[in-house]
Design an enzyme around this catalytic site. Sequence first.
Site, mmCIF file in Angstrom:
data_model
loop_
_atom_site.group_PDB
_atom_site.id
_atom_site.type_symbol
_atom_site.label_atom_id
_atom_site.label_comp_id
_atom_site.label_asym_id
_atom_site.label_seq_id
_atom_site.Cartn_x
_atom_site.Cartn_y
_atom_site.Cartn_z
ATOM 1 C CG ASN A 1 -1.737 0.998 1.250
ATOM 2 O OD1 ASN A 1 -1.688 2.058 0.581
ATOM 3 N ND2 ASN A 1 -2.691 1.020 2.198
ATOM 4 C CG HIS B 1 -13.129 2.583 3.135
ATOM 5 N ND1 HIS B 1 -14.054 3.630 3.897
ATOM 6 C CD2 HIS B 1 -11.752 2.932 3.458
ATOM 7 C CE1 HIS B 1 -13.277 4.140 4.740
ATOM 8 N NE2 HIS B 1 -11.963 4.027 3.981
ATOM 9 N NE ARG C 1 -10.687 11.713 3.750
ATOM 10 C CZ ARG C 1 -10.491 10.381 3.731
ATOM 11 N NH1 ARG C 1 -11.504 9.479 3.767
ATOM 12 N NH2 ARG C 1 -9.409 9.890 3.639
ATOM 13 C CD GLU D 1 -9.206 -1.830 3.965
ATOM 14 O OE1 GLU D 1 -8.796 -1.407 5.239
ATOM 15 O OE2 GLU D 1 -9.274 -1.146 3.181
#
Length: 403
Positions: free
Chosen positions: A10, A182, A243, A390
């Site tokens: 990642n 996501h 956010r 993930e």
Amino acid sequence: MTDRPVLVVNSGSSSMKYQLVDPDAGVAVASGVVERIGEPGAAGRARHSFAGNDTTFSGPIPDHAAALEVMRQLFVDSGRPLRGERLVGIGHRVVHGGDVFADPVLIDDAVLRQIRAVSGLAPLHNPANLTGIEQAARAFPGIPQVAVFDTAFFRTLPAAAATYAIDADLAARHAVRRYGFHGTSHQYVSGQVATVLGRPLADLDQIVLHLGNGASASAVRGGVAVETSMGMTPLEGLVMGTRSGDLDPGVLLHLAGPGGLDPAGLDTLLNRRSGLLGLAGTNDFRDLQAMMDGPDADRAAAARLAFDVFCHRVRKYIGAYLAVLGRVDVITFTAGVGENAPAVRAQVLAGLEGLGIVVDADRNAVRSRDARIISPPDTPVTVMVVPTNEELAIARATVTVVG
Ligand code: ADP
């Protein structure tokens, strides 16, 4: 230990996280993070974990090629060298697949060009993902590289859910639509729910709540995503660590006019200085909960409000997705907050008995790393906590693509 592991990468602009995953056993063999890539002098650092021991590095890491060398050396230093010839493949998280990629793909030059072509939609993420892919291909020649997209699971959104009601030509010219993010987590978790319950995925209507530093909700019918809270960018929807989530677009006009903020200022405000951080001064949920019980009354009140705003938004989305689906079998909490904050789960679902949704206080209080049911037996809606993974999802997708 597996003979055929997958390396999952990642790659961000200044950091690179990685895991060596055994996809069959479903475990991370080793993992690490390389940080402060490209910072001047010897500011770079890295940490690698293998078999319960940490190995670290600090020194210059001028670019992503150097970061991969640091990673390789840390594998050597830890006593379990990474041998390229034994990797099934390298799976890369790629944030934006635009409207091109609906599935993980084997990376070739054409795929690289397509990822580059949609990079304008995720200018902070896709270029860094691409750099990671290019450098990994150089560092591990001949090893298949696979791209797994955060947006792919949401390529199935119906047009009515994916379309913003603005001038259609303008939207088409600028690829303005709802993509969702996501996706790897929502797909993995909704699949795990079916596995854990021992029921066919195709039979389940689900709402998945991924509540981490970034947060998103999805409605999944029979394993197919039909709604999600993030939009063209990961800014839409739930309140997050830094956010804002949903906002009246008029707020932007107001802040850009009388507020005097330019696009860069708005970007910083909405992506980095809003959400829990904007409301209460911290984006860490543990700190927020500690502040709520802390001695400073003003800070406690601000933290309480942030907590309430966060939970209210999640609850509102659950109501919306109940209506979108028409019914729901399972509501699942995942990610850092969803997995670890019983108070959030309790508040989000409080008072919904009339809808068949109940949280059992004792089950909710259990701390565990396992997937579990937190509703009482025999209630119409099953409420679950399912840890997301993930990296494992990317590793398994890599195996499937490589074949
Ligand atoms: P991301 O992957 O988006 O960075 P995570 O899924 O790791 O985020 O979630 C991070 C969030 O989870 C942080 O706000 C952190 O405080 C919160 N978190 C982790 N553990 C706990 C806990 N035990 N109680 C409450 N919140 C927690």
